[in-house]
Design a protein around this motif. Structure first.
Motif, PDB file in Angstrom:
ATOM      1  N   ALA A  22       0.845  -1.281  -0.077  1.00  0.00           N
ATOM      2  CA  ALA A  22      -0.080   0.088  -0.073  1.00  0.00           C
ATOM      3  C   ALA A  22       0.999   1.144   0.017  1.00  0.00           C
ATOM      4  N   ALA A  23       1.930   1.332   0.773  1.00  0.00           N
ATOM      5  CA  ALA A  23       2.864   2.298   0.633  1.00  0.00           C
ATOM      6  C   ALA A  23       3.510   2.641  -0.452  1.00  0.00           C
ATOM      7  N   ILE A  24       4.066   1.448  -1.339  1.00  0.00           N
ATOM      8  CA  ILE A  24       4.377   1.582  -2.479  1.00  0.00           C
ATOM      9  C   ILE A  24       3.763   2.183  -3.623  1.00  0.00           C
ATOM     10  N   PHE A  25       2.293   1.614  -3.299  1.00  0.00           N
ATOM     11  CA  PHE A  25       1.458   2.031  -4.494  1.00  0.00           C
ATOM     12  C   PHE A  25       1.046   3.870  -4.187  1.00  0.00           C
ATOM     13  N   ALA A  26       1.271   3.961  -2.930  1.00  0.00           N
ATOM     14  CA  ALA A  26       0.821   5.505  -2.816  1.00  0.00           C
ATOM     15  C   ALA A  26       2.141   6.255  -2.951  1.00  0.00           C
ATOM     16  N   THR A  27       3.224   5.907  -2.896  1.00  0.00           N
ATOM     17  CA  THR A  27       4.781   6.565  -3.165  1.00  0.00           C
ATOM     18  C   THR A  27       4.661   6.675  -4.923  1.00  0.00           C
ATOM     19  N   ASN A  28       4.182   5.601  -5.581  1.00  0.00           N
ATOM     20  CA  ASN A  28       4.256   5.694  -7.023  1.00  0.00           C
ATOM     21  C   ASN A  28       3.259   6.483  -7.547  1.00  0.00           C
ATOM     22  N   MET A  29       2.099   6.598  -6.728  1.00  0.00           N
ATOM     23  CA  MET A  29       0.833   7.732  -7.212  1.00  0.00           C
ATOM     24  C   MET A  29       1.402   8.789  -7.069  1.00  0.00           C
ATOM     25  N   HIS A  30       2.371   9.244  -5.973  1.00  0.00           N
ATOM     26  CA  HIS A  30       2.795  10.757  -5.824  1.00  0.00           C
ATOM     27  C   HIS A  30       3.649  10.920  -6.927  1.00  0.00           C
ATOM     28  N   TRP A  31       4.548  10.056  -7.067  1.00  0.00           N
ATOM     29  CA  TRP A  31       5.664  10.235  -8.055  1.00  0.00           C
ATOM     30  C   TRP A  31       5.131  10.653  -9.557  1.00  0.00           C
ATOM     31  N   VAL A  32       4.178   9.642  -9.983  1.00  0.00           N
ATOM     32  CA  VAL A  32       3.525   9.889 -11.192  1.00  0.00           C
ATOM     33  C   VAL A  32       2.752  11.031 -11.342  1.00  0.00           C
ATOM     34  N   PHE A  33       1.882  11.482 -10.340  1.00  0.00           N
ATOM     35  CA  PHE A  33       1.224  12.763 -10.335  1.00  0.00           C
ATOM     36  C   PHE A  33       2.279  13.899 -10.361  1.00  0.00           C
ATOM     37  N   MET A  61      -6.374   4.965   2.699  1.00  0.00           N
ATOM     38  CA  MET A  61      -5.656   5.532   1.740  1.00  0.00           C
ATOM     39  C   MET A  61      -5.794   4.992   0.496  1.00  0.00           C
ATOM     40  N   VAL A  62      -5.599   3.598   0.537  1.00  0.00           N
ATOM     41  CA  VAL A  62      -5.493   2.937  -0.823  1.00  0.00           C
ATOM     42  C   VAL A  62      -6.808   3.011  -1.381  1.00  0.00           C
ATOM     43  N   SER A  63      -8.035   2.986  -0.851  1.00  0.00           N
ATOM     44  CA  SER A  63      -9.406   3.255  -1.560  1.00  0.00           C
ATOM     45  C   SER A  63      -9.196   4.650  -2.111  1.00  0.00           C
ATOM     46  N   SER A  64      -8.790   5.703  -1.206  1.00  0.00           N
ATOM     47  CA  SER A  64      -9.108   6.940  -1.658  1.00  0.00           C
ATOM     48  C   SER A  64      -7.864   7.173  -2.919  1.00  0.00           C
ATOM     49  N   ILE A  79      -2.287  13.158  -1.830  1.00  0.00           N
ATOM     50  CA  ILE A  79      -1.409  12.037  -1.756  1.00  0.00           C
ATOM     51  C   ILE A  79      -0.426  12.066  -0.795  1.00  0.00           C
ATOM     52  N   ALA A  80       0.240  13.196  -0.742  1.00  0.00           N
ATOM     53  CA  ALA A  80       1.445  13.431   0.145  1.00  0.00           C
ATOM     54  C   ALA A  80       0.765  13.298   1.489  1.00  0.00           C
ATOM     55  N   ALA A  81      -0.249  13.853   1.844  1.00  0.00           N
ATOM     56  CA  ALA A  81      -1.152  13.763   3.171  1.00  0.00           C
ATOM     57  C   ALA A  81      -1.059  12.201   3.685  1.00  0.00           C
ATOM     58  N   TRP A  82      -1.863  11.500   2.702  1.00  0.00           N
ATOM     59  CA  TRP A  82      -1.789  10.167   2.881  1.00  0.00           C
ATOM     60  C   TRP A  82      -0.680   9.443   3.420  1.00  0.00           C
ATOM     61  N   LEU A  83       0.298   9.775   2.328  1.00  0.00           N
ATOM     62  CA  LEU A  83       1.658   9.185   2.817  1.00  0.00           C
ATOM     63  C   LEU A  83       2.108   9.614   4.092  1.00  0.00           C
ATOM     64  N   SER A  84       1.935  10.648   4.569  1.00  0.00           N
ATOM     65  CA  SER A  84       2.468  10.942   5.953  1.00  0.00           C
ATOM     66  C   SER A  84       1.737  10.570   6.914  1.00  0.00           C
ATOM     67  N   THR A 136       0.185   7.818   6.798  1.00  0.00           N
ATOM     68  CA  THR A 136       0.430   6.374   7.189  1.00  0.00           C
ATOM     69  C   THR A 136       1.781   6.183   7.627  1.00  0.00           C
ATOM     70  N   GLY A 137       2.658   7.047   8.015  1.00  0.00           N
ATOM     71  CA  GLY A 137       4.080   6.904   8.177  1.00  0.00           C
ATOM     72  C   GLY A 137       5.261   6.782   6.935  1.00  0.00           C
ATOM     73  N   HIS A 138       4.758   7.241   6.050  1.00  0.00           N
ATOM     74  CA  HIS A 138       5.477   7.112   4.584  1.00  0.00           C
ATOM     75  C   HIS A 138       5.719   8.182   4.042  1.00  0.00           C
ATOM     76  N   PRO A 139       6.399   9.533   4.472  1.00  0.00           N
ATOM     77  CA  PRO A 139       6.511  10.733   3.998  1.00  0.00           C
ATOM     78  C   PRO A 139       6.874  10.451   2.371  1.00  0.00           C
ATOM     79  N   PRO A 140       6.197  11.402   1.537  1.00  0.00           N
ATOM     80  CA  PRO A 140       6.654  11.277   0.043  1.00  0.00           C
ATOM     81  C   PRO A 140       8.244  11.730  -0.103  1.00  0.00           C
ATOM     82  N   GLU A 141       8.923  11.018  -0.938  1.00  0.00           N
ATOM     83  CA  GLU A 141      10.297  11.098  -1.444  1.00  0.00           C
ATOM     84  C   GLU A 141      10.325  12.191  -2.753  1.00  0.00           C
TER      85      GLU A 141
END
Length: 190
Positions: free
Chosen positions: A65-76, A120-123, A158-163, A165-170
């Motif tokens: 789920a965290a990798i999915f969110a990180t990839n979403m942030h990157w591609v956006f 997060m994943v649903s959103s 997307i960055a807020a969801w990452l943060s 869940t404890g995975h701040p965006p890179e």
């Protein structure tokens, strides 16, 4: 794990008490006791392994789920940049990547996620579907500023969801897509 340890301790005490008052007298009774202890130890070991496997599955689902969110942030971010540069090849490649990332997000097993990760994943799935629908009719001569504004508005969510869940965006992307861009350049003829 504490409950499991307490249950094992209680079972051990119960067996010692029963064994103290009802000591085996014959070799058959001793064999029955040893066999009973072996079966109970095997059952407890199987329960322990099941608990460990369950925890590992939960941890892996959270990581996916965290990798999915990180990839979403990157591609956006990449799509936002492509719209800002009005770069049709970059836009098309990153839109394809968004489609792949959504497929990755659909593989996340929702039953294994807890509160925040599940939300997060649903959103993010909904945001990705919306983005694909929004970008599908876009053409090279389309309204680039409208799309850039769209991606720019979604990035903080997307960055807020990452943060949360404890995975701040890179700041860097998760994968090198240079090969995909090269292959698209050959297909696009530009």
């Amino acid at each position: 794990m504490r409950k499991f340890g307490a249950a094992v301790a209680a079972l051990t005490v119960a067996l010692v008490v029963v064994g103290w008052f009802n000591r085996p007298a014959t070799s058959t009774e001793w064999a029955a006791w040893v066999q009973t202890l072996g079966v109970l130890a095997a059952i407890l070991w199987a329960l322990r392994l099941q608990a460990l496997a369950s925890k590992q599955s939960l941890r892996q689902a959270g990581q996916v789920a965290a990798i999915f969110a990180t990839n979403m942030h990157w591609v956006f971010r990449e799509l936002n940049d492509a719209c800002g540069k009005r770069s049709w090849p970059d836009y098309m490649v990153n839109r394809r990547i968004l489609d792949e990332i959504l497929a990755q997000g659909r593989e996340v097993t929702l039953q294994l996620l807890d509160g925040r990760s599940l939300a997060m994943v649903s959103s993010l799935r909904a945001i990705a579907v919306e983005a694909l629908e929004m970008t599908s009719p876009h053409t090279e001569g389309g309204n680039w500023s409208h799309l850039q504004l769209y991606f720019d508005k979604r990035l903080p969510s997307i960055a807020a969801w990452l943060s949360a869940t404890g995975h701040p965006p890179e700041s860097s992307g998760p994968t090198d897509y240079v090969g995909l861009r090269t292959s698209f350049g050959q297909l696009g003829g530009r």
